[in-house]
Design a protein around this motif. Structure first.
Motif, mmCIF file in Angstrom:
data_model
loop_
_atom_site.group_PDB
_atom_site.id
_atom_site.type_symbol
_atom_site.label_atom_id
_atom_site.label_comp_id
_atom_site.label_asym_id
_atom_site.label_seq_id
_atom_site.Cartn_x
_atom_site.Cartn_y
_atom_site.Cartn_z
ATOM 1 N N ASN A 1 7.797 7.784 -4.579
ATOM 2 C CA ASN A 1 8.160 7.089 -5.778
ATOM 3 C C ASN A 1 9.359 6.014 -5.503
ATOM 4 N N VAL A 2 10.189 6.549 -4.367
ATOM 5 C CA VAL A 2 11.226 5.588 -3.975
ATOM 6 C C VAL A 2 10.678 4.019 -3.538
ATOM 7 N N LEU A 3 9.660 4.278 -2.814
ATOM 8 C CA LEU A 3 8.745 2.976 -2.407
ATOM 9 C C LEU A 3 8.238 2.236 -3.548
ATOM 10 N N LEU A 4 7.677 2.958 -4.359
ATOM 11 C CA LEU A 4 6.963 2.280 -5.668
ATOM 12 C C LEU A 4 8.037 2.197 -6.788
ATOM 13 N N LYS A 5 9.367 2.212 -6.158
ATOM 14 C CA LYS A 5 10.450 1.726 -7.126
ATOM 15 C C LYS A 5 10.366 2.380 -8.367
ATOM 16 N N LYS A 6 9.992 3.769 -8.455
ATOM 17 C CA LYS A 6 10.008 4.652 -9.604
ATOM 18 C C LYS A 6 11.120 5.452 -9.511
ATOM 19 N N GLN A 7 11.927 5.493 -8.544
ATOM 20 C CA GLN A 7 13.381 6.325 -8.408
ATOM 21 C C GLN A 7 14.083 5.559 -7.355
ATOM 22 N N THR A 8 15.420 5.965 -7.308
ATOM 23 C CA THR A 8 16.347 5.268 -6.399
ATOM 24 C C THR A 8 16.241 5.708 -5.273
ATOM 25 N N LEU B 1 16.824 4.401 9.735
ATOM 26 C CA LEU B 1 16.412 3.650 8.442
ATOM 27 C C LEU B 1 17.453 2.979 7.964
ATOM 28 N N THR B 2 17.277 1.791 7.558
ATOM 29 C CA THR B 2 18.397 0.910 7.026
ATOM 30 C C THR B 2 17.901 0.473 5.442
ATOM 31 N N ALA B 3 18.643 -0.084 4.639
ATOM 32 C CA ALA B 3 18.198 -0.443 3.374
ATOM 33 C C ALA B 3 17.175 -1.680 3.636
ATOM 34 N N VAL B 4 17.528 -2.471 4.562
ATOM 35 C CA VAL B 4 16.397 -3.577 4.580
ATOM 36 C C VAL B 4 14.992 -2.995 5.107
ATOM 37 N N THR C 1 13.400 -1.385 2.083
ATOM 38 C CA THR C 1 12.823 -2.327 1.187
ATOM 39 C C THR C 1 11.450 -3.141 1.771
ATOM 40 N N LYS C 2 11.445 -3.193 3.076
ATOM 41 C CA LYS C 2 10.178 -3.780 3.762
ATOM 42 C C LYS C 2 9.008 -2.927 3.492
ATOM 43 N N LEU C 3 9.453 -1.594 3.809
ATOM 44 C CA LEU C 3 8.385 -0.502 3.394
ATOM 45 C C LEU C 3 8.016 -0.448 2.174
ATOM 46 N N SER C 4 8.657 -0.633 1.080
ATOM 47 C CA SER C 4 8.449 -0.580 -0.259
ATOM 48 C C SER C 4 7.718 -1.747 -0.555
ATOM 49 N N GLU C 5 7.972 -2.881 0.132
ATOM 50 C CA GLU C 5 7.157 -4.175 -0.286
ATOM 51 C C GLU C 5 5.519 -3.791 -0.097
ATOM 52 N N LYS C 6 5.404 -3.288 1.529
ATOM 53 C CA LYS C 6 4.311 -3.067 1.764
ATOM 54 C C LYS C 6 3.355 -1.845 1.083
ATOM 55 N N PHE C 7 4.248 -0.926 0.802
ATOM 56 C CA PHE C 7 3.658 0.356 0.029
ATOM 57 C C PHE C 7 3.195 -0.205 -1.366
ATOM 58 N N THR C 8 3.811 -0.973 -2.082
ATOM 59 C CA THR C 8 3.362 -1.215 -3.480
ATOM 60 C C THR C 8 2.208 -2.247 -3.471
ATOM 61 N N ILE C 9 2.321 -3.220 -2.322
ATOM 62 C CA ILE C 9 0.968 -3.943 -2.094
ATOM 63 C C ILE C 9 -0.301 -3.092 -1.834
ATOM 64 N N ASP D 1 12.564 9.484 9.455
ATOM 65 C CA ASP D 1 11.786 8.192 9.562
ATOM 66 C C ASP D 1 10.805 8.180 8.375
ATOM 67 N N ILE D 2 10.559 6.888 7.984
ATOM 68 C CA ILE D 2 9.199 6.728 7.087
ATOM 69 C C ILE D 2 8.460 5.670 7.757
ATOM 70 N N GLN D 3 7.064 5.896 7.591
ATOM 71 C CA GLN D 3 6.138 4.784 8.186
ATOM 72 C C GLN D 3 5.263 4.774 6.843
ATOM 73 N N VAL D 4 4.588 3.436 6.753
ATOM 74 C CA VAL D 4 3.741 3.156 5.660
ATOM 75 C C VAL D 4 2.452 2.569 6.498
ATOM 76 N N LYS D 5 1.081 3.265 5.991
ATOM 77 C CA LYS D 5 -0.002 2.625 6.797
ATOM 78 C C LYS D 5 -0.941 2.488 5.678
#
Length: 195
Positions: free
Chosen positions: A48-55, A67-70, A73-81, A143-147
């Motif tokens: 939900n954080v990566l989908l920007k539904k939660q902070t 993990l950094t804020a940057v 943000t990159k993981l979030s961009e990939k996940f939402t796409i 850590d978090i990864q998106v595939k």
């Protein structure tokens, strides 16, 4: 003039029927040995954080994490796409649990997918992999990864998994009607009159 109208009506009904046969699902894999429920809930919050539904502050991040804020943000961009557009994420998905073993890491994998009727394979999915630090009293994210299909290719469901997806939801068993509780009366029998 009637032909285009008929064609449009038939096309709309065909698309509607196709949409009824499509199913959203989540494949859940985990190697977590303690705090399993907490870890799964944190992994769902991470999605939900990566989908920007939660902070980002709703998920606990370990001091051992890089993990950094940057990076988030990159993981979030990939996940939402790559997140399936047909998947509303409102809990209408069927959950498929798969076995997964990893002796070194504590991992929860959640793959959000969408599959068409009569298909066993799909490339329409997004996977989030959350690595946990379970050394403390409560789990924290290391850590978090998106595939997606670029990383994993085609996802194939087994026959059993597919049958679980298309099977109707089991209806809750009807409870037998119960009689309202009655209070026991503590009336003492009337004393007999002495004659």
């Amino acid at each position: 003039m009637k032909t285009p109208k008929i064609f449009l009506i038939l096309s709309a009904s065909f698309i509607f029927q196709l949409s009824l046969g499509q199913t959203n699902f989540i494949i859940q894999e985990t190697s977590v040995k303690k705090n399993l429920t907490q870890c799964i809930n944190i992994a769902k919050k991470s999605a939900n954080v990566l989908l920007k539904k939660q902070t980002v502050y709703t998920i606990p991040i370990s001091s051992k994490s890089t993990l950094t804020a940057v990076a988030i943000t990159k993981l979030s961009e990939k996940f939402t796409i790559v997140f399936p557009k047909e998947n509303t994420g409102k809990g209408d998905e069927r959950v498929i649990e798969r076995g997964f073993a990893d002796e070194r890491n504590q991992i929860v994998k959640l793959m959000y997918g969408h599959i068409a009727k009569d298909q066993r394979q799909t490339t329409n999915f997004a996977q989030i992999i959350v690595y946990f630090d379970n050394s403390g009293t409560s789990p924290e994210i290391k850590d978090i990864q998106v595939k997606n299909k670029v990383d994993l290719g085609i996802i194939t469901l087994t026959e059993r998994e597919y049958q679980k997806l298309i099977a109707p939801e089991p209806k809750p068993a009807a409870k037998p009607a119960t009689k309202p509780a009655t209070k026991p009366t503590n009336k003492k029998p009337a004393a007999k009159k002495k004659s």
